[in-house]
Design a protein around this motif. Structure first.
Motif, short mmCIF file in Angstrom:
data_model
loop_
_atom_site.label_atom_id
_atom_site.label_comp_id
_atom_site.label_asym_id
_atom_site.label_seq_id
_atom_site.Cartn_x
_atom_site.Cartn_y
_atom_site.Cartn_z
N ILE A 35 38.71 -37.78 84.73
CA ILE A 35 37.40 -38.44 84.73
C ILE A 35 36.31 -37.38 84.63
N GLY A 36 35.11 -37.84 84.39
CA GLY A 36 33.99 -36.91 84.27
C GLY A 36 33.79 -36.10 85.53
N ALA A 37 33.36 -34.85 85.35
CA ALA A 37 33.19 -33.95 86.50
C ALA A 37 32.18 -34.48 87.50
N SER A 38 31.20 -35.26 87.04
CA SER A 38 30.16 -35.77 87.94
C SER A 38 30.46 -37.18 88.44
N LEU A 68 38.57 -39.45 80.30
CA LEU A 68 37.78 -40.69 80.24
C LEU A 68 36.36 -40.33 80.68
N LYS A 69 35.61 -39.76 79.75
CA LYS A 69 34.34 -39.12 80.08
C LYS A 69 33.23 -40.10 80.42
N SER A 70 33.36 -41.37 80.01
CA SER A 70 32.28 -42.33 80.28
C SER A 70 32.26 -42.79 81.73
N GLY A 112 49.04 -40.14 83.23
CA GLY A 112 50.10 -39.74 82.32
C GLY A 112 49.69 -39.84 80.87
N GLU A 113 49.01 -40.94 80.53
CA GLU A 113 48.56 -41.14 79.15
C GLU A 113 47.54 -40.08 78.73
N CYS A 114 46.54 -39.83 79.57
CA CYS A 114 45.51 -38.85 79.23
C CYS A 114 46.07 -37.43 79.20
N SER A 115 47.00 -37.14 80.08
CA SER A 115 47.62 -35.82 80.09
C SER A 115 48.42 -35.59 78.82
#
Length: 377
Positions: A163-166, A138-140, A129-132
């Motif tokens: 989160i990161g795609a990988s 949160l790319k790290s 909810g926060e990131c949206s």
């Protein structure tokens, strides 16, 4: 790591540090169960069990010396420092997820360049909810574990987006007495949602043996080094009721042909009627897809073997039952239940389902069934 002191500096100023010899069976901590099926139990965790749990968690978490670990589960807080990686402690109050500030959680992940984390579905719901809201990610993060309670497909997809795609994203399953027991890639979980067998929690970790007490669906039994051996009751240790080393988890499940465990629900929460037994995790994902509801809990009212099936629904915030949609939603839920063998059921509505304090995710079905019984008198 920001603000950290090297071990050499600490030992130089603290004088000599003498290791303490402890027996492997000496008690290390006492951990409490969530109490979702009754009073919380105090579980005695000896050092040998914690050692085995560290090995199992390291296997699931894929840590190395470059890992920056910020756990949002008590398991990770306790075992994190023993994983051999940098473990940070959140400033959030993790004893009550409802009070945790998602803005603070997200800021900690970003500020510390956290690579690994673990948390309950309720906590990740807050982060999503926060990131949206901020349109951020949160790319790290490189490795994420979610556990403590079943997570909905909607939530898992939400976490994937932030989160990161990988990043490697897995679910873990366990009990206070034995954790972790199994793990599964989220991609596998989402490939089979919803499913007639229930909630996929994956294959057992190598530190545990797992079997089902029954021909198909039955109680999940486990044994191995990660299983605790005693409860703390009235000032003394009382050994768990192991049968040839097997611990009864209280969870019902089934193993598929690939050796993966599917959970059907708690043994104490099975609804037993005159026409058969119905399992929460096998019905609720389908019921939750009905338009107008956020989630649905299956409970039984009456004596086992003759219970009345009751569906308690959280209505969507935009379609409250008193808006005139209640009859339509009730009918849709009853049709969906009938598709899964429930020929007759009552439907009740609540603004919020009661959940446990620790994870804010496990429905307190005993309390909910008692409430439903009063409403249906």
């Amino acid at each position: 790591f920001p603000g950290a002191e090297p071990l050499e500096a600490l030992t130089a100023t603290a004088g000599s540090l003498t290791p303490i010899d402890l027996e492997p069976d000496a008690a290390a901590i006492i951990a409490f169960t969530s109490g979702s099926t009754g009073e919380p139990k105090a579980v005695v965790m000896p050092h040998r069990v914690l050692d085995a749990q560290v090995d199992a968690l390291a296997q699931e978490a894929r840590v190395d010396r470059h890992t920056v670990h910020l756990p949002f589960l008590s398991l990770g807080v306790v075992l994190g420092p023993a994983l051999g990686c940098c473990t940070a402690l959140s400033s959030a109050d993790l004893s009550n997820i409802a009070r945790a500030n998602p803005r603070v959680l997200a800021a900690e992940v970003e500020a510390l360049s956290v690579t690994h984390t673990m948390g309950s579905p309720a906590l990740f719901k807050k982060l999503v909810g926060e990131c949206s809201q901020r349109d951020s990610r949160l790319k790290s993060l490189e490795h994420v574990l979610v556990g403590g309670a079943p997570a909905s497909a909607e939530l898992l997809r939400g976490v994937q987006r932030i989160i990161g795609a990988s990043a490697e994203f897995r679910t873990i399953y366990g009990a206070t007495e034995a954790v972790p027991l199994t793990g599964a890639p989220v991609a596998d979980v989402l490939a089979d949602v919803p499913h007639r067998l229930g909630a996929l929690v994956g294959r057992p970790v190598k530190q545990v043996e797992l079997r089902i007490d029954g021909d198909e669906v039955g109680e999940v039994l486990v044994r191995g080094d990660i299983v605790a051996s005693a409860y703390y009751v009235e000032g003394r240790e009382r050994r768990l009721g192991h049968e040839e080393g097997w611990h009864r988890t209280g969870d019902m499940g089934e193993l598929d042909e690939d050796g993966r465990l599917w959970l059907a629900g708690r043994k104490a929460h099975v609804v037993s009627t005159t026409v058969g037994s119905f399992y929460p995790h096998r019905l609720e994902p389908f019921l939750g897809m009905v338009e107008g509801v956020r989630r649905v809990a299956l409970v039984g009212v009456g004596e086992p073997g003759q219970q009345r099936v009751v569906l308690v629904a959280e209505a969507s915030t935009t379609l409250w039952p008193w808006s005139g949609r209640a009859p339509e939603i009730v009918a849709a839920l009853q049709v969906e239940a009938a598709r899964h063998g429930v020929s007759s059921c009552d439907v009740l509505f609540r603004k919020l389902l009661p959940v446990d304090v620790r994870h804010r995710a496990k429905v307190l079905r005993v309390d909910l069934a008692a409430w439903a019984a009063r409403r249906l008198r």
